[in-house]
Write an enzyme that holds these catalytic residues in place. Structure first.
Site, PDB file in Angstrom:
ATOM      1  CG  ASN A 184     -40.727   9.635 -84.287  1.00  0.00           C
ATOM      2  OD1 ASN A 184     -40.597   9.261 -83.117  1.00  0.00           O
ATOM      3  ND2 ASN A 184     -41.063   8.821 -85.274  1.00  0.00           N
ATOM      4  CD1 TRP A 185     -35.979  13.347 -80.871  1.00  0.00           C
ATOM      5  CD2 TRP A 185     -35.478  13.047 -78.703  1.00  0.00           C
ATOM      6  NE1 TRP A 185     -35.334  14.477 -80.426  1.00  0.00           N
ATOM      7  CE2 TRP A 185     -35.017  14.318 -79.098  1.00  0.00           C
ATOM      8  CE3 TRP A 185     -35.283  12.641 -77.384  1.00  0.00           C
ATOM      9  CZ2 TRP A 185     -34.365  15.183 -78.223  1.00  0.00           C
ATOM     10  CZ3 TRP A 185     -34.640  13.492 -76.507  1.00  0.00           C
ATOM     11  CH2 TRP A 185     -34.181  14.755 -76.919  1.00  0.00           C
ATOM     12  CE  LYS A 186     -38.078   7.112 -86.514  1.00  0.00           C
ATOM     13  NZ  LYS A 186     -37.798   6.430 -87.767  1.00  0.00           N
ATOM     14  CG  HIS A 207     -43.910   5.830 -87.196  1.00  0.00           C
ATOM     15  ND1 HIS A 207     -43.042   4.835 -87.580  1.00  0.00           N
ATOM     16  CD2 HIS A 207     -43.298   6.999 -87.476  1.00  0.00           C
ATOM     17  CE1 HIS A 207     -41.937   5.396 -88.067  1.00  0.00           C
ATOM     18  NE2 HIS A 207     -42.068   6.712 -88.018  1.00  0.00           N
ATOM     19  CD  GLU A 252     -39.610   3.355 -87.086  1.00  0.00           C
ATOM     20  OE1 GLU A 252     -39.703   3.826 -85.944  1.00  0.00           O
ATOM     21  OE2 GLU A 252     -38.875   3.879 -87.968  1.00  0.00           O
ATOM     22  CD  GLU A 259     -43.066   9.391 -91.206  1.00  0.00           C
ATOM     23  OE1 GLU A 259     -42.126  10.125 -90.912  1.00  0.00           O
ATOM     24  OE2 GLU A 259     -43.418   8.424 -90.503  1.00  0.00           O
ATOM     25  N   GLY A 292     -35.410   6.453 -92.341  1.00  0.00           N
ATOM     26  CA  GLY A 292     -34.158   5.988 -91.740  1.00  0.00           C
ATOM     27  C   GLY A 292     -33.167   5.426 -92.741  1.00  0.00           C
ATOM     28  CB  SER A 296     -34.158  10.329 -95.304  1.00  0.00           C
ATOM     29  OG  SER A 296     -34.020   8.975 -94.922  1.00  0.00           O
ATOM     30  N   GLY A 311     -37.120  12.146 -88.107  1.00  0.00           N
ATOM     31  CA  GLY A 311     -36.602  11.129 -87.192  1.00  0.00           C
ATOM     32  C   GLY A 311     -35.152  11.403 -86.845  1.00  0.00           C
ATOM     33  N   GLY A 312     -34.245  10.771 -87.573  1.00  0.00           N
ATOM     34  CA  GLY A 312     -32.817  10.853 -87.274  1.00  0.00           C
ATOM     35  C   GLY A 312     -32.298  12.267 -87.057  1.00  0.00           C
TER      36      GLY A 312
HETATM   37  P1  PGA Z   1     -36.227   9.525 -90.476  1.00  0.00           P
HETATM   38  O1  PGA Z   1     -37.563   9.049 -89.722  1.00  0.00           O
HETATM   39  O2  PGA Z   1     -36.285  11.030 -90.570  1.00  0.00           O
HETATM   40  O3  PGA Z   1     -35.104   9.028 -89.623  1.00  0.00           O
HETATM   41  O4  PGA Z   1     -36.262   8.892 -91.826  1.00  0.00           O
HETATM   42  C1  PGA Z   1     -38.785   9.677 -89.966  1.00  0.00           C
HETATM   43  C2  PGA Z   1     -39.869   8.994 -89.178  1.00  0.00           C
HETATM   44  O5  PGA Z   1     -39.831   7.760 -89.039  1.00  0.00           O
HETATM   45  O6  PGA Z   1     -40.797   9.650 -88.662  1.00  0.00           O
END
Ligand code: PGA
Length: 249
Positions: free
Chosen positions: A9-11, A94, A96, A166, A172, A211, A232-233
């Site tokens: 997930n590149w956001k 998600h 966010e 999650e 993050g 993470s 994500g990251g």
């Molecule tokens: P992260 O994000 O790996 O940067 O913690 C995961 C996500 O939000 O899907």
């Protein structure tokens, strides 16, 4: 058995150059055939990603979609449109989106239905905040989020859903849930699903997110109820992301 899925997930990150870099790296990476891999770049990059990843087994995903197929929804993107660019997965709910864009359980449900009706496989994201965990409410919060959607689906719709657990406090932050913490919640989700149908529950794919990185993926993925990761990251660094995909194989 359940095929592991690693979804990146590149956001709101990335660039055309990064898409090219991923395309080249995946073309020569030799990914394990026993793992599904999906990349979820921001919408404008989907056509470039479709072209760059065309010769690989990597699938495309979207980070959200609008509940409607078309109409007066300025700024929004529909499942039908995403499907035209080869999108096979879409995240819904998600944290966010829930927090920054106030998507409540009902909005998550509507988006999940929209994905199904566009023949896109939804990944339903759920997870508790730190406050909820500290108050001992993790299980209640997560099962409420799962139940709000799953309880209202037809059996054949349920079978198309992947769930990503999650913990909000792990996203993050560099603070990963321990494999035991994640496993405990995953097992509770699978058991909840077994209340509808044991066979479907056994086939339900559960991803961990928060993470996940090249260093901790193998241990998380070795848990009996963790069938993959939502990354994500670490999905923005091609070597790390490929290492995570390999550790799922
Ligand atoms: P992260 O994000 O790996 O940067 O913690 C995961 C996500 O939000 O899907």
């Amino acid at each position: 058995m359940r095929m592991p899925l690693i979804a990146g997930n590149w956001k709101m990150n990335g660039s055309l150059a990064l898409i090219e870099q991923f395309g080249e790296a995946f073309a020569s990476a030799g990914l394990p055939t026993s793992v599904e891999v999906a990349l979820m770049p921001p919408f404008p990059y989907l056509p470039a990603a479709q072209a760059a990843l065309g010769g690989t087994s990597v699938m495309l995903g979207a980070q959200t979609l609008n509940p409607a197929h078309s109409g007066a929804h300025t700024g929004e993107v529909s499942g039908r449109m995403l499907k035209e660019f080869g999108v096979e997965y879409a995240l819904v709910g998600h944290s966010e989106r829930r927090q920054l864009y106030r998507e409540a359980d009902e909005a998550v449900y509507d988006r999940l239905l929209a994905a199904l009706s566009a023949d896109i496989r939804p990944i339903l994201c759920v997870g508790e905040t730190l406050e909820e965990r500290d108050a001992g409410r993790t299980r209640d919060v997560v099962l409420r989020q799962v139940g709000h959607v799953m309880a209202r689906l037809e059996p054949q719709q349920r079978a198309r859903v992947t769930i990503a657990y999650e913990p909000v406090w792990a996203i993050g932050t560099g603070r990963t849930a321990t494999p035991e913490q994640a496993q405990e919640v995953m097992a509770a989700i699978r058991e909840y699903q077994a209340g509808f149908d044991r066979e479907l529950a056994a086939g339900l794919r559960l991803l961990y997110g928060g993470s996940m990185n090249a260093g901790n993926a193998a241990e998380l993925l070795s848990q009996p109820d963790i069938d993959g990761g939502l990354v994500g990251g670490a999905s923005l660094k091609v070597d790390d992301f490929i290492a995570i995909c390999q550790s799922a194989g």
